[in-house]
Write an enzyme that holds these catalytic residues in place. Structure first.
Site, mmCIF file in Angstrom:
data_model
loop_
_atom_site.group_PDB
_atom_site.id
_atom_site.type_symbol
_atom_site.label_atom_id
_atom_site.label_comp_id
_atom_site.label_asym_id
_atom_site.label_seq_id
_atom_site.Cartn_x
_atom_site.Cartn_y
_atom_site.Cartn_z
ATOM 1 N N ALA A 63 1.982 -11.750 -6.944
ATOM 2 C CA ALA A 63 1.708 -11.691 -8.375
ATOM 3 C C ALA A 63 1.075 -10.335 -8.647
ATOM 4 O O ALA A 63 0.617 -9.667 -7.713
ATOM 5 C CB ALA A 63 0.740 -12.812 -8.749
ATOM 6 N N GLY A 104 2.801 -14.516 -4.220
ATOM 7 C CA GLY A 104 3.799 -14.974 -5.182
ATOM 8 C C GLY A 104 5.215 -14.588 -4.771
ATOM 9 O O GLY A 104 6.178 -15.253 -5.166
ATOM 10 N N GLU A 107 6.250 -17.193 -2.459
ATOM 11 C CA GLU A 107 6.401 -18.425 -3.256
ATOM 12 C C GLU A 107 7.720 -18.422 -4.020
ATOM 13 O O GLU A 107 8.407 -19.445 -4.109
ATOM 14 C CB GLU A 107 5.208 -18.568 -4.210
ATOM 15 C CG GLU A 107 3.915 -18.830 -3.445
ATOM 16 C CD GLU A 107 2.699 -18.919 -4.351
ATOM 17 O OE1 GLU A 107 2.399 -17.911 -5.020
ATOM 18 O OE2 GLU A 107 2.067 -19.981 -4.398
ATOM 19 N N GLU A 127 -3.349 -14.753 -0.275
ATOM 20 C CA GLU A 127 -4.217 -14.967 -1.443
ATOM 21 C C GLU A 127 -5.671 -15.172 -1.065
ATOM 22 O O GLU A 127 -6.586 -14.762 -1.778
ATOM 23 C CB GLU A 127 -3.725 -16.165 -2.256
ATOM 24 C CG GLU A 127 -2.494 -15.882 -3.115
ATOM 25 C CD GLU A 127 -1.178 -16.094 -2.388
ATOM 26 O OE1 GLU A 127 -1.170 -16.107 -1.125
ATOM 27 O OE2 GLU A 127 -0.147 -16.240 -3.067
HETATM 28 N N1 3HC Z 1 -0.544 -6.434 -7.700
HETATM 29 C C1 3HC Z 1 -0.828 -5.273 -8.302
HETATM 30 N N2 3HC Z 1 -0.817 -4.092 -7.669
HETATM 31 C C2 3HC Z 1 -0.530 -4.098 -6.359
HETATM 32 C C3 3HC Z 1 -0.234 -5.277 -5.662
HETATM 33 C C4 3HC Z 1 -0.251 -6.506 -6.384
HETATM 34 N N3 3HC Z 1 0.051 -7.653 -5.809
HETATM 35 N N4 3HC Z 1 -0.002 -4.976 -4.379
HETATM 36 C C5 3HC Z 1 -0.129 -3.640 -4.269
HETATM 37 N N5 3HC Z 1 -0.453 -3.108 -5.474
HETATM 38 C C6 3HC Z 1 -0.633 -1.687 -5.793
HETATM 39 C C7 3HC Z 1 -1.841 -1.090 -5.109
HETATM 40 O O1 3HC Z 1 -2.999 -1.257 -5.873
HETATM 41 C C8 3HC Z 1 -1.437 0.361 -4.986
HETATM 42 O O2 3HC Z 1 -1.665 0.957 -6.219
HETATM 43 P P1 3HC Z 1 -2.095 2.500 -6.318
HETATM 44 O O3 3HC Z 1 -1.012 3.270 -5.649
HETATM 45 O O4 3HC Z 1 -2.229 2.734 -7.770
HETATM 46 O O5 3HC Z 1 -3.393 2.583 -5.584
HETATM 47 C C9 3HC Z 1 0.065 0.295 -4.760
HETATM 48 O O6 3HC Z 1 0.471 -0.983 -5.246
HETATM 49 C C10 3HC Z 1 0.493 0.433 -3.325
HETATM 50 O O7 3HC Z 1 -0.268 -0.491 -2.534
HETATM 51 P P2 3HC Z 1 -0.810 -0.107 -1.083
HETATM 52 O O8 3HC Z 1 -1.489 1.219 -1.127
HETATM 53 O O9 3HC Z 1 -1.591 -1.266 -0.613
HETATM 54 O O10 3HC Z 1 0.563 0.049 -0.290
HETATM 55 P P3 3HC Z 1 0.894 -0.308 1.211
HETATM 56 O O11 3HC Z 1 2.296 0.096 1.412
HETATM 57 O O12 3HC Z 1 -0.173 0.217 2.107
HETATM 58 O O13 3HC Z 1 0.820 -1.895 1.305
HETATM 59 C C11 3HC Z 1 1.232 -4.157 0.601
HETATM 60 C C12 3HC Z 1 1.750 -2.695 0.611
HETATM 61 C C13 3HC Z 1 1.236 -4.710 2.026
HETATM 62 C C14 3HC Z 1 2.180 -4.949 -0.270
HETATM 63 C C15 3HC Z 1 -0.205 -4.192 0.056
HETATM 64 O O14 3HC Z 1 -0.226 -3.500 -1.163
HETATM 65 C C16 3HC Z 1 -0.730 -5.565 -0.206
HETATM 66 O O15 3HC Z 1 -1.199 -6.214 0.706
HETATM 67 N N6 3HC Z 1 -0.695 -6.019 -1.479
HETATM 68 C C17 3HC Z 1 -1.271 -7.243 -1.896
HETATM 69 C C18 3HC Z 1 -0.464 -8.421 -1.459
HETATM 70 C C19 3HC Z 1 -1.102 -9.677 -1.991
HETATM 71 O O16 3HC Z 1 -2.273 -9.912 -1.862
HETATM 72 N N7 3HC Z 1 -0.273 -10.527 -2.601
HETATM 73 C C20 3HC Z 1 -0.750 -11.722 -3.179
HETATM 74 C C21 3HC Z 1 -1.138 -11.463 -4.585
HETATM 75 S S1 3HC Z 1 -1.909 -12.850 -5.335
HETATM 76 C C22 3HC Z 1 -0.632 -13.872 -5.726
HETATM 77 O O17 3HC Z 1 0.487 -13.609 -5.434
HETATM 78 C C23 3HC Z 1 -1.027 -15.098 -6.471
HETATM 79 C C24 3HC Z 1 0.045 -16.114 -6.506
HETATM 80 O O18 3HC Z 1 -0.147 -17.026 -5.474
HETATM 81 C C25 3HC Z 1 0.024 -16.866 -7.801
#
Ligand code: 3HC
Ligand code: NAI
Length: 696
Positions: A63, A104, A107, A127
């Site tokens: 998400a 997400g 999911e 998450e």
């Molecule tokens: N939402 C918004 N922005 C995100 C994002 C997300 N889920 N994931 C990454 N970004 C952004 C980062 O803030 C960063 O922004 P910036 O360049 O402006 O600083 C950019 O994308 C690149 O991210 P990384 O520097 O972390 O890039 P990497 O290549 O090193 O890593 C990744 C990629 C493994 C996908 C890592 O970004 C990551 O772990 N992201 C989060 C994944 C996550 O936690 N997903 C679950 C979200 S919660 C959810 O899905 C709820 C649902 O259950 C309802």
């Protein structure tokens, strides 16, 4: 069709491609056209099946975290609505996964009937690391494909798994070699040819029923997964949700998941953890160093000093795949250092966290020398010798003579002036501080100390290399103790008076562990060795009432079996020692200090508030670029509880007005400098400001 979603058709299969760089997060502007595209495919009689694929470097990675807490997160279509639509399709839907399908993203893939992944893909539900649980059916669908045991392990840890593991556990149905989208289309066609009905994941109950028949393994998995939650709510909620998936109907469990998600996402812990997620990424942006700066290439690393830190730093690089040459003053010192490194690897093998084969690979990356000439081909050389300027001068003088042009020369000093160290060379632009934390092969934090003359490409290089070896780098400026140790000094400044006035060491440590710290300051002193500070004080002509008295009695901490606490029979568990209590009382009596009961709140005010005050000075002096950098330092290097988001995030919650009022109170009472509110802190407090909203 929009820029974010394009649809093409191949032989009756609609290929819906998402393109929302950089990580295809499911922002509202993506969800809307995606929903429409799925509906259109559903209603088009010519479409027999669907493939959901992604452009760019990865499948959907979750998400959009930046939407949380805003109206955009709640706006239609929500992610659960998207998943429900996908799951209601009678035509087979196949997710084509490359890169990372996280949160997400996974999911969404689980709401498809099938999943095809490429060999490098990773899938996970991280998450929990954001203080929440999967909120779009992940806790209910993952157990149905992977089994409740595997699901609880993955969801509570938040750690992703590789494609091969995902295939073996039933999360993906096929691994594609070569063209992923092509393979997914072929898979969809095959399913169309086989004919329906295509079972959605919600209808797959075999693995749930297996757990009903034999619940013991699931219970054991829950127990193991939730053994260490350190005061965080999300891991427990994750386990509860998977249990619901086992015990309740699909729809009931889904509703419960939503309730838990809604509660957690608005809570302080999740706000704190989301703050840390973005703070860590922000810390990688160095003021004055643009994206156009090209990092230097690092192929070989040299380490000088094979003691506590040199050994750990060398292991961190060897673990990251770098060849490492270690230089010591003598063969004996090299032997000692290597024996420790080998022992540490052997312990990892014993614990099962490292294979014999990987141990051998890592050890093979080391070479050893006492001759500086052997460092001539190193691209990065890190010094971790004694903390004395004269020794650093000797080392950097020699390095300047042998290191190749463009090699980066780094110091691991804890307190010394990096500019002065740089001045011992004719190339101060290549000199930088790389302050690792003990044990350096484990601790995540890396303070990158930017000297006056450090070149931008040197900073870009060490930031890149730091990340590559798994560290969380933060760039800081030159001052005594940089960010972390300087604030630690402020935190500890009033500890002895607190003891003398009536607080017991175990009370103070308990206040810290109740707060969420991994350990209290005195347990920490005993772990690090009280003699370190004692020797340091002596060299500076300083004294400490209790600390010196303990050392004079040979109580150096854990290594001597007693320090501030007692450690009997080699135990690492601190036991309060009546002898120490008596010593403190005697010292108080000698000084005519009347002892009284000290409240837990007073302990917080006299330790943590000065630390916030010091941080305000650090920001004023531009030693740290932003408050969030300080949070990253403390969470990754000093065990500050992640559920409180770091000291600056916590200070905002506590209220800067309250902090300043209490600092004023203690300053008036003690006259001590650490309590005198920094001008910027007072200004923020007076104007109702906060660190998070502080003007840059
Ligand atoms: N939402 C918004 N922005 C995100 C994002 C997300 N889920 N994931 C990454 N970004 C952004 C980062 O803030 C960063 O922004 P910036 O360049 O402006 O600083 C950019 O994308 C690149 O991210 P990384 O520097 O972390 O890039 P990497 O290549 O090193 O890593 C990744 C990629 C493994 C996908 C890592 O970004 C990551 O772990 N992201 C989060 C994944 C996550 O936690 N997903 C679950 C979200 S919660 C959810 O899905 C709820 C649902 O259950 C309802
Ligand atoms: P240590 O005493 O364990 O190791 C120092 C090593 O340097 C010894 O093995 C010694 O033989 C070697 N050495 C001394 N002079 C040398 C020279 N001229 N050439 C080659 N080798 C030489 O010390 P430790 O704890 O590893 O500290 C090293 C540096 O790291 C210090 O600057 C310290 O402030 C810093 N540091 C220490 C931390 C800790 O927790 N111990 C944390 C972060 C930084």
């Amino acid at each position: 069709m929009t820029d974010y979603v394009t649809v093409t058709h191949e032989d009756g299969i609609a290929i819906i491609t998402l393109d929302n760089p950089p990580v295809n997060a499911l922002s509202l502007h993506l969800r809307q056209p995606l929903f429409a595209a799925i509906e259109a495919a559903r209603d088009d009689a010519g479409v027999k099946g669907l493939v959901i694929a992604c452009a760019g470097r990865t499948f959907v990675s979750g998400a959009d975290i930046s939407e949380f807490g805003t109206d955009r997160a709640r706006a239609t279509p929500s992610l659960p609505e998207l998943c429900a639509l996908l799951e209601s399709l009678e035509k087979p839907a196949v997710a084509a996964i490359h890169g990372t399908a996280l949160g997400g993203g996974l999911e969404l893939a689980l709401a498809c009937h099938y999943r095809v992944a490429d060999r490098q893909a990773k899938v996970g539900l991280p998450e929990v690391k954001l203080g929440i649980l999967p909120g779009a059916g992940g806790t209910v669908r993952l157990p149905r494909v992977a089994g409740p045991e595997k699901a609880v392990k993955m969801i509570v840890s938040g750690s992703p798994i590789g494609a091969a593991d995902a295939l073996a556990s039933g999360i993906v149905d096929e691994i594609a070699e070569g063209d992923l989208t092509g393979a997914a289309v072929a898979f969809a066609r095959k399913k169309v040819a086989e004919g329906g009905p295509h079972l959605p994941v919600r209808a797959r109950n075999e693995k749930i029923e297996a757990t009903h028949a034999d619940p013991a393994a699931f219970e054991a998995a829950v127990k193991q997964a939730t053994a260490k939650t350190r005061g965080l709510e999300a891991p427990l909620a994750c386990a509860e949700a998977v249990r619901n998936a086992v015990e309740l109907s699909f729809d009931e469990a889904l509703n419960k998941e939503r309730e838990l998600f809604t509660r957690l996402v608005s809570g302080v812990q999740s706000r704190a953890q989301r703050h840390l997620f973005f703070a860590e990424r922000e810390a990688a942006k160095i003021p004055g160093v643009g994206k156009d700066v090209t990092p230097r290439e690092i192929r070989k690393v040299g380490i000088i000093g094979a003691g506590t830190m040199g050994g750990g730093i060398a292991m961190a690089f060897a673990n990251g795949g770098y060849p490492v040459t270690m230089l010591e003053a003598s063969e004996e010192a090299l032997d000692r250092g290597f024996a420790t490194i080998e022992k540490n690897y052997a312990i990892s093998v014993q614990r099962g966290s490292l294979s014999e084969e990987d141990k051998a690979k890592r050890l093979a990356r080391f070479s050893r020398t006492t001759d500086y000439a052997d460092l001539a081909d190193a691209d990065l050389i890190i010094e971790a010798v004694f903390e004395e300027m004269s020794v650093k001068q000797d080392v950097f003088g020699k390095l300047d003579k042998v290191a190749k042009p463009g090699a980066i020369l780094a110091t691991n000093t804890s307190y010394l002036d990096v500019n002065r160290i740089a001045s011992f060379t004719a190339r101060p632009q290549d000199v930088v501080g790389l302050h690792f934390f003990s044990p350096a092969n484990v601790m995540k934090l890396l303070e990158i100390v930017r000297g006056e003359k450090t070149a931008p490409d040197v900073l870009a290089t060490v930031l890149t290399v730091g990340k590559r070896i798994g560290k969380v780098p933060v760039v800081v400026g030159v001052c005594h103790g940089f960010v972390g140790n300087r604030m630690l000094g402020a935190r500890g400044d009033d500890l002895e008076p607190l003891l003398l006035e009536g607080a017991a060491p175990e009370q103070i440590d308990r206040v810290f562990t109740d707060f969420g710290f991994v350990m209290g300051p005195f347990a920490m002193w005993d772990l690090a060795g009280l003699d370190v500070g004692w020797r340091n004080r002596k060299s500076l002509g300083k004294t400490a009432v209790i600390g010196d008295a303990l050392c004079e009695r040979g109580r150096f901490g854990q290594k001597t079996g007693k320090g501030m606490y007692l450690y009997e029979n080699g135990s690492r568990t601190p036991t309060p020692d009546p002898e120490v209590a008596k010593l403190i009382e005697d010292k108080a009596a000698e000084r005519g200090i009347e002892r009284r009961a000290i409240s837990d709140q007073e302990i917080i005010e006299r330790t943590l508030y000065p630390m916030i005050n010091e941080a305000a000075l650090i920001l004023e002096e531009k030693i740290a670029s932003r408050p969030s950098d300080i949070d990253i330092v403390w969470v990754n290097g000093y065990g500050f509880p992640i559920g409180k988001g770091g000291p600056m995030f916590w200070a905002d919650l506590e209220g800067l007005k309250t902090i300043v009022e209490r600092l004023d109170h203690w300053h008036a009472r003690t006259g001590k400098k650490v309590f005198e509110p920094a001008a910027s802190l007072r200004r923020l407090a007076d104007t109702g400001g906060s660190f998070s909203a502080r003007p840059a």
